[in-house]
Design an enzyme around this catalytic site. Structure first.
Site, PDB file in Angstrom:
ATOM      1  N   CYS A 287       0.800  -1.228   0.000  1.00 39.02           N
ATOM      2  CA  CYS A 287       0.000   0.000   0.000  1.00 39.02           C
ATOM      3  C   CYS A 287       0.829   1.272   0.000  1.00 39.02           C
ATOM      4  O   CYS A 287       0.514   2.224  -0.728  1.00 39.02           O
ATOM      5  CB  CYS A 287      -0.996  -0.016   1.161  1.00 39.02           C
ATOM      6  N   HIS A 345      -2.893   1.472   6.778  1.00 38.13           N
ATOM      7  CA  HIS A 345      -3.122   1.474   5.340  1.00 38.13           C
ATOM      8  C   HIS A 345      -2.795   2.865   4.832  1.00 38.13           C
ATOM      9  O   HIS A 345      -3.036   3.867   5.522  1.00 38.13           O
ATOM     10  CB  HIS A 345      -4.563   1.103   4.997  1.00 38.13           C
ATOM     11  N   ASP A 368      -7.192   5.866  -3.721  1.00 41.64           N
ATOM     12  CA  ASP A 368      -6.488   4.703  -3.166  1.00 41.64           C
ATOM     13  C   ASP A 368      -6.145   3.716  -4.278  1.00 41.64           C
ATOM     14  O   ASP A 368      -7.016   3.021  -4.798  1.00 41.64           O
ATOM     15  CB  ASP A 368      -7.367   4.022  -2.116  1.00 41.64           C
TER      16      ASP A 368
END
Length: 704
Positions: A287, A345, A368
């Site tokens: 991530c 995250h 994202d």
């Protein structure tokens, strides 16, 4: 570097005396005026809505404006627009293409033309032509190319951001800090690398190979004027799940056929590898790598962007905004749920107006790129207005329910005995416990939690001490939400931030609020945990029986010595510890959990003369590691590398590294370009399969 080029005559009819010989794109002056210095050595790079200059140099005959008309033509794909060059004293209109000659710009054999693009122009590489025309004749020349970017300095641009400090941080800065691990806030620097050679060209190539461009080139070019469209397309292209994207993700198993995500320290290397391999996805990302590369691309294209970390981020697979976790009666966390809570995250916030939604949703948008769940059939997420998350406007595009669950879902913790549920606890506070980004002009974290949550969220201190997790309820069978179990309160806390090589110390506190004495079984369990998944097999367990009197506060201290974990844990690893207190008579069970990151022994990096160096000059760096462990380490290896500073890896080895002994490596670094670079060092030894310590050192490079 003024990009003076000989022009190419491509077409002409009739007898026109004036002939164009050279064009000067005035790159130095234009790049300074447009805040694009250093983005490219190949192309003129300018921002939409602001005028830029080109100088036309003619051969023997002087241009006669009364007889010969100049017309510029810009091409984007198969679309073009003619721009008559006009004499004027008025400022350029930022809503249409214009080309003007101001008084004093005409010379015997040259003329300076001021070209302005519409503020809503598409972000792309344009081709520029010049036509010299009379009533009967025309000669045409190919002048060259220029790149048009978004313009956060211009109020009429949808990406306009008002403060100069914001533009410096979220557009021009090539240095960032990523927050990882647990909310104790482990951080590492990152080089966004937008000034590295080829990065701008890689970002433009990314748009050219998108599925949207292949499906309908003309429509794609038109839509590229909209930052909402740009961010959505680029988000999908950073991962390689649906397209020729930049990065392939991997979270488990071997990374031998690529690069372990923890080894990346900057975006430029990744983008350069992707372009040089003919758009073959780079292996591997997780991530923070996906987000950092996306942030680089967005900053290059002129969209203000920042990398944001959500600690305790929920991954809600079924959309019910409830995460279920399962524990055994001895405190072992079980892999039984499709949902999960990631310790952290990382995603990106991009700044833009949302003309498709209204002014209340302008500002920061979550984008994202980590491929988690499909949205409208593709692996992209956002742009989702942060304001929509805070106001719980779940119908607001894009992907608001998924983003909301990431920061504010509830956790239901269930204790199982075999297949039977014997305890239940609702946790409404842990998810989204801390949301932060790098502060403007500082490496310190800026707390963004309140921008996502309308309720008054707990603001965990960014300190070295973990906050205790408290359990006050859990009874045999199923408890309805909100049901309270009288009698016991159980909490678990970790002493400080444990470091590899030291004992892990923890404290279980049990308070008996009832009027009866109790006989209790205490079960403690410690497991290694990947940041984005449930824990692995337990590496330490403890069980004992204790008695507690009415009103007593019982403190139970525990310690895990290095010998119990050194074959399992390394620096930056995450540990899950859980305690289950079982009342022997009533069979009530009380659960408390805690997760924390292991800190690493320090690697020292020192650069002779300081951390600011000049480009193309040799500088010496001294890298060292001292064995702080109580035992001798076999096969010690110290590795030093740095993109843009060193060629390849430089390694020092020692067969035996005694306690207190130092291993060191001296390297000569030479910066090949200006900007922020990172020198990375790692330490490992043959007793462990993992890197024991990693250090990243910021180096500022100035032009010689």
């Amino acid at each position: 570097m003024d990009f003076t080029r000989q022009t190419k005559h491509i077409w002409g009819t009739g007898n026109i005396q004036c002939q164009l010989k050279f064009v000067n794109f005035e790159a130095h002056e234009n790049h300074n005026a447009h805040e694009t210095e250093g983005l490219s050595k190949k192309h003129l790079v300018v921002r939409r809505g602001n005028p830029f200059k080109v100088t036309l140099l003619f051969s023997t005959h002087t241009w006669n404006p009364h007889r010969e008309r100049l017309v510029l033509e810009v091409w984007l794909g198969k679309r073009s627009e003619r721009i008559p060059v006009q004499f004027s004293e008025e400022r350029c209109n930022p809503y249409s293409w214009s080309a003007k000659i101001f008084p004093g710009d005409v010379h015997p054999q040259s003329v300076m033309v001021h070209i302005c693009s519409p503020v809503q122009s598409s972000v792309a590489l344009y081709h520029l032509l010049l036509h010299i025309e009379t009533r009967q004749s025309r000669r045409s020349y190919r002048l060259g190319e220029f790149v048009l970017l978004c313009n956060p300095w211009l109020k009429d641009d949808p990406v306009y951001i008002p403060l100069d400090a914001q533009r410096q941080e979220y557009i021009k800065s090539d240095y960032g800090v990523l927050y990882m691990g647990t909310h104790q806030n482990n951080s590492r620097p990152w080089s966004f690398g937008q000034y590295e050679p080829g990065v701008l060209e890689a970002c433009l190539a990314l748009l050219q190979v998108s599925p949207q461009h292949f499906r309908d080139e003309n429509k794609d070019y038109i839509c590229r004027a909209d930052p909402v469209y740009l961010s959505r397309v680029i988000c999908a292209m950073v991962n390689s799940e649906d397209d020729l994207g930049i990065l392939t993700g991997r979270w488990h198993g071997s990374y031998k056929d690529g690069v372990n995500p923890t080894e990346w320290s900057g975006s430029a290397d990744i983008l350069q590898r992707w372009v040089s391999s003919n758009c073959t996805p780079v292996r591997y990302g997780q991530c923070w790598v996906f987000a950092s590369v996306l942030c680089t691309v967005m900053r290059v294209l002129g969209i203000p962007s920042r990398v944001v970390t959500v600690f305790n981020a929920a991954h809600d697979g079924n959309g019910d905004q409830i995460i279920q976790e399962y524990y055994s009666t001895t405190g072992e966390k079980l892999n039984l749920s499709k949902d999960s809570v990631w310790n952290f995250h990382v995603w990106v916030e991009c700044w833009m107006r949302r003309g498709d939604l209204g002014a209340e949703f302008d500002g920061w948008q979550v984008v994202d790129p980590t491929p988690q769940e499909k949205s409208a059939g593709e692996y992209w997420c956002g742009p989702c207005p942060v304001a929509a998350v805070r106001q719980r406007c779940f119908g607001t595009p894009y992907d608001t329910p998924f983003v909301y669950a990431s920061v504010d879902a509830n956790i239901v913790k269930l204790i199982l005995h075999g297949q039977k549920q014997v305890g239940r606890e609702m946790d409404t506070e842990s998810v989204g416990q801390l949301i932060c980004t790098k502060s403007i002009g500082s490496d310190a974290p800026e707390n963004l939690t309140g921008t996502y949550k309308s309720k008054k969220a707990k603001q965990p201190a960014m300190s070295s001490r973990a906050q205790p997790c408290v359990s006050e309820r859990t009874t045999p069978g199923s408890l309805s939400p909100g049901a309270m179990s009288p009698g016991l309160v159980v909490s678990l806390s970790i002493d400080g931030v444990p470091s590899v090589g030291e004992s892990i110390s923890m404290c279980v506190t049990v308070t008996n609020q009832s009027s009866s004495p109790r006989l209790l079984n205490e079960h403690l369990n410690a497991q290694l945990k990947e940041f984005n998944s449930n824990p692995e097999q337990s590496f330490w367990k403890s069980h004992k029986e204790v008695r507690i009197q009415p009103g007593e506060v019982l403190t139970l201290r525990h310690s895990i010595p290095p010998s119990e974990y050194e074959s399992v844990l390394a620096g930056d690893d995450i540990v899950n510890v859980a305690v289950v207190i079982n009342d022997v008579r009533t069979e009530e069970r009380f659960l408390a959990t805690q997760e924390f990151s292991m800190s690493s022994p320090q690697i020292t990096i020192e650069i002779e003369g300081g951390d600011s160096i000049q480009m193309n000059k040799e500088h010496t760096a001294q890298v060292s590691f001292i064995n702080t462990f109580t035992k001798t380490l076999d096969g010690a290896v110290l590795t030093v590398e740095g993109s843009g500073l060193l060629q390849g890896k430089h390694i020092a080895r020692m067969v035996l590294l005694q306690p207190g002994e130092k291993i060191e490596k001296t390297v000569t670094i030479v910066a090949t370009s200006a900007g922020t670079k990172l020198l990375m060092a790692t330490f490992s030894h043959s007793n462990s399969t993992k890197v024991i310590s990693r250090s990243l050192h910021k180096v500022s490079v100035t032009a010689a």
